[in-house]
Design an enzyme around this catalytic site. Structure first.
Site, PDB file in Angstrom:
ATOM      1  N   THR A 153     -39.783   1.717 -79.433  1.00  0.00           N
ATOM      2  CA  THR A 153     -38.603   0.786 -79.604  1.00  0.00           C
ATOM      3  C   THR A 153     -38.884  -0.133 -78.463  1.00  0.00           C
ATOM      4  O   THR A 153     -39.044  -1.565 -78.854  1.00  0.00           O
ATOM      5  CB  THR A 153     -37.232   1.941 -79.080  1.00  0.00           C
ATOM      6  OG1 THR A 153     -37.107   2.150 -77.383  1.00  0.00           O
ATOM      7  CG2 THR A 153     -37.220   3.112 -79.911  1.00  0.00           C
ATOM      8  N   LYS A 179     -43.404   7.229 -76.020  1.00  0.00           N
ATOM      9  CA  LYS A 179     -42.975   6.347 -76.428  1.00  0.00           C
ATOM     10  C   LYS A 179     -41.828   6.265 -74.087  1.00  0.00           C
ATOM     11  O   LYS A 179     -40.982   7.113 -74.668  1.00  0.00           O
ATOM     12  CB  LYS A 179     -42.292   5.651 -77.373  1.00  0.00           C
ATOM     13  CG  LYS A 179     -41.079   6.883 -77.488  1.00  0.00           C
ATOM     14  CD  LYS A 179     -39.473   6.250 -77.955  1.00  0.00           C
ATOM     15  CE  LYS A 179     -39.378   5.335 -76.894  1.00  0.00           C
ATOM     16  NZ  LYS A 179     -37.685   5.213 -76.883  1.00  0.00           N
ATOM     17  N   THR A 190     -35.494   8.101 -72.441  1.00  0.00           N
ATOM     18  CA  THR A 190     -34.994   8.185 -74.275  1.00  0.00           C
ATOM     19  C   THR A 190     -37.215   8.274 -74.145  1.00  0.00           C
ATOM     20  O   THR A 190     -37.394   7.747 -74.523  1.00  0.00           O
ATOM     21  CB  THR A 190     -34.882   6.703 -74.581  1.00  0.00           C
ATOM     22  OG1 THR A 190     -33.443   6.971 -74.542  1.00  0.00           O
ATOM     23  CG2 THR A 190     -34.908   6.629 -76.257  1.00  0.00           C
ATOM     24  N   GLU A 277     -38.300  -1.733 -68.514  1.00  0.00           N
ATOM     25  CA  GLU A 277     -37.407  -2.713 -69.076  1.00  0.00           C
ATOM     26  C   GLU A 277     -37.459  -3.402 -67.607  1.00  0.00           C
ATOM     27  O   GLU A 277     -36.906  -3.012 -66.572  1.00  0.00           O
ATOM     28  CB  GLU A 277     -36.370  -2.116 -69.148  1.00  0.00           C
ATOM     29  CG  GLU A 277     -36.482  -1.036 -70.281  1.00  0.00           C
ATOM     30  CD  GLU A 277     -34.953  -0.772 -71.068  1.00  0.00           C
ATOM     31  OE1 GLU A 277     -33.807  -0.247 -70.325  1.00  0.00           O
ATOM     32  OE2 GLU A 277     -34.692  -0.400 -71.897  1.00  0.00           O
ATOM     33  N   ASN A 401     -31.010  -5.149 -71.416  1.00  0.00           N
ATOM     34  CA  ASN A 401     -29.877  -4.351 -71.636  1.00  0.00           C
ATOM     35  C   ASN A 401     -28.965  -5.142 -71.681  1.00  0.00           C
ATOM     36  O   ASN A 401     -27.584  -3.596 -72.483  1.00  0.00           O
ATOM     37  CB  ASN A 401     -29.945  -3.132 -69.768  1.00  0.00           C
ATOM     38  CG  ASN A 401     -31.346  -1.642 -70.692  1.00  0.00           C
ATOM     39  OD1 ASN A 401     -31.182  -1.293 -71.362  1.00  0.00           O
ATOM     40  ND2 ASN A 401     -31.603  -1.911 -69.317  1.00  0.00           N
TER      41      ASN A 401
END
Lengths: 406, 406
Positions: A153, A179, A190, A277, A401
């Site tokens: 993603t 992932k 996630t 991230e 985000n």
């Protein structure tokens, strides 16, 4: 942004395990977003799932079906998490499983669904159904890297790991993909993980092994402290070997397999952190000298979750006061500040309740300038320990985000 | 950056309580960084302090001296926290107290020290001693605003609150100041709070009142989840009134005083959140329908600490999936996702395990565009509840904490 090398590793095929990939156009046309996996009929399968009370519809189905049998088809879509979608979401997941079952010729209960992406939107079932034939017709043992792309993603890189070892003249392979790049935290994130081996393993042994490997890998990483609704990890043993079935945890084959499975899981977990991230640093927080492991865990996570420490790491600032403050508020009973020793890399920075006598800012700065940083904390209370891996907190984390609707 | 109005409120002087301010040049020449407070001889005093195991030297001294007597001088410096400074730090705090004692003519044990600022650096004792005469010679009852400036660090505004009420023809005043803008979390933060009243209150009653007021204010706010080494809150009752001594919690005067003390504490706590590092939103997270208050607290903090929710708030994105995910991972046992209802302001966004039927993105967007945002979560399990106040997570938070050495 990601750190470390982007090289995708050599992936050994797993006899008896095939993967097929398609573009269903769920979020962006042309993006690989649908993956089917097929395990040989005699396979056993184990699963671990998010503890989030709002677990997604596919997670609910997976748990049911794993409890009742040995499903051998896995269907994964990205772009939509099918989470917080109520009864309709469950129905949608069942529809997708049924379509897979019809196309490959098995019972719907033999299919496990996985979804990741936006929460709260209806699953685009028709798009998925339309792309299924492409995915199933492409099923092959050499599609690991393709599938690693198909489950991403916000990840910036595919994540794979593969090891093999010989035992009594036969080769056992352990290969996996994963992932995840945000919402990474104990009890997964996630995060989707798929690991397969050609060993033959009894289901309860396989389940225990997956739990242990997950505990030592995906449950020891954190990017931002959030736990998702969809985290799932599966371990499949296809049994494509003439070696005896692994039916206990003391046999030599189990020990060899255990080492390999943990290694693959830890490689995948670290790859997730490296792709965290906005990450610019890979940080290992090691806590030793605790009375109990849970105390070590508490302190490791207090340090790994502290936004003040994470921003200091981003700034390459050897701000040891923030580390000490986090150790102090982690909630470990009877912590004796005088006994705590903190190393940054190999540099002793804190002892006797304050800055170490020989410490100089230049020493700390040299460690902080690196990309891979170790924070080592010795509590001086006992023998227990724990390690977690995390990232810094950067402008890009906010950007990603604040922009991305997950 | 800070939110809401910057207006400093009208501060009622507290009879029997004086404040004096000076510039010791600890971090920047000319900045107000030293504050002395003097309470009338018959005063009682209560204190609450950080639970951080690495509490600072002044905190250690404060706790000792409050347990043994009724200290009536308070000396506060900013720019240096005198934390993680070992035995030398304790000695430095004692030296400062001794100097204050000599200049005002009391015992050193009558002086409480407070420090805030950089951790791990030696306290610049000589600078503080040199500035003491200026601070003590300026002691006056009308110096609250001046003192509110003198205790700031990364704060962008002074924080004060003041209320008064009449009882049997006499006026009782409750006035306070506080500092803090990061590391804000349950069990306080890099937070200093000083509240005084002219009521006459027995010490155990005063201590219980301070605990309750702190629990309902400073312990219910969070900016980044970090808890500092130096948090301290004091409540002083000077007894400058002819009203009877408050010696129990049932008398009418206690009830009036309690309301006023809680109001002042909550005003100060909210002012700290409004001045949160990089804050662009003031967020109230209210959890109702919990079986126990601790469950409500867990969920409120899971939501208030989630970096994913905080970045969505910064982006004014009504990303209810992230809220639901945080509720789900907060760790409340037996949570029934079907019963949970979530409102954003007055808009129902989640019910029956998914997006509320009538909800539209435009409704959620309208609420998120505001600066003051309420997230209301009803668990549907019982009658217990809790509320916390927090901020969003912005680029400026990263900038402030990557640049500032705290």
């Amino acid at each position: 942004m990601a750190i470390g090398e982007a090289r995708f590793p050599k992936m050994y095929s797993v006899p008896g395990f095939k993967l097929g990939v398609a573009s269903a156009g769920i979020k962006r046309p042309g993006r690989r977003d649908l993956v089917i996996m097929e395990a040989a009929p005699e396979s056993t399968i184990a699963g671990v799932f998010t503890t989030n009370a709002f677990c997604a519809a596919p997670v609910t189905l997976c748990k049911q079906r794993l409890a009742e049998g040995n499903p051998r088809y896995l269907v994964t879509n990205t772009g939509n998490a099918n989470a917080c979608t109520g009864q309709a979401g469950l129905g949608d997941a069942e529809t997708v499983c049924k379509a897979v079952a019809e196309s490959v010729g098995c019972a719907p209960s033999d299919v496990l669904p996985f979804s990741t992406g936006v929460i709260g939107e209806p699953l685009p079932v028709q798009k998925i159904l339309a792309a299924l034939p492409t995915a199933t017709s492409g099923l092959a043992e050499d599609q690991w890297e393709n599938a690693a792309h198909g489950i991403l993603t916000t990840d910036t890189r595919p994540k794979g790991a593969s090891v093999s070892f010989s035992y009594l003249g036969e080769t056992i392979v352990v290969t996996g993909i994963a992932k995840g790049s945000g919402m990474i935290r104990p009890n997964m994130a996630t995060m989707l993980g798929y690991v397969a081996t050609n060993a033959r393993v009894e289901k309860p042994i396989l389940q225990a092994l997956l739990r242990e490997a997950t505990d030592l890998s995906f449950n020891r990483i954190t990017v931002d402290g959030d736990t998702s609704t969809n985290d799932s990890g599966v371990l499949i043993a296809t049994g494509q070997t003439t070696l005896p079935t692994v039916s206990d945890q003391v046999c030599e084959l189990y020990q060899l397999l255990r080492t390999a499975v943990i290694e693959v899981h830890q490689s995948l977990a670290k790859a997730i952190v490296e792709d965290g991230e906005g990450a610019t640093k890979f940080v290992t927080v090691e806590v030793t000298g605790a009375r109990e492991r849970s105390d070590a865990t508490k302190i490791a996570y207090a340090v790994a979750h502290s936004p003040l420490i994470k921003t200091a790491l981003f700034a390459s600032d050897p701000n040891w006061g923030r580390i000490v403050a986090a150790i102090g508020y982690a909630g470990v009973a009877d912590l004796d500040a005088e006994k705590v020793r903190v190393h940054l890399g190999d540099v002793l920075i804190v002892e006797s309740g304050g800055r170490a006598a020989g410490y100089t800012e230049a020493q700390g700065q040299a460690v902080m300038n690196e990309v891979y940083i170790e924070i080592k904390i010795d509590l001086g209370m006992g023998q227990a320990k724990d390690t977690v891996w995390t990232t810094d907190l950067s402008y890009d984390y906010i950007k990603i985000n604040a922009d991305y609707r997950s």
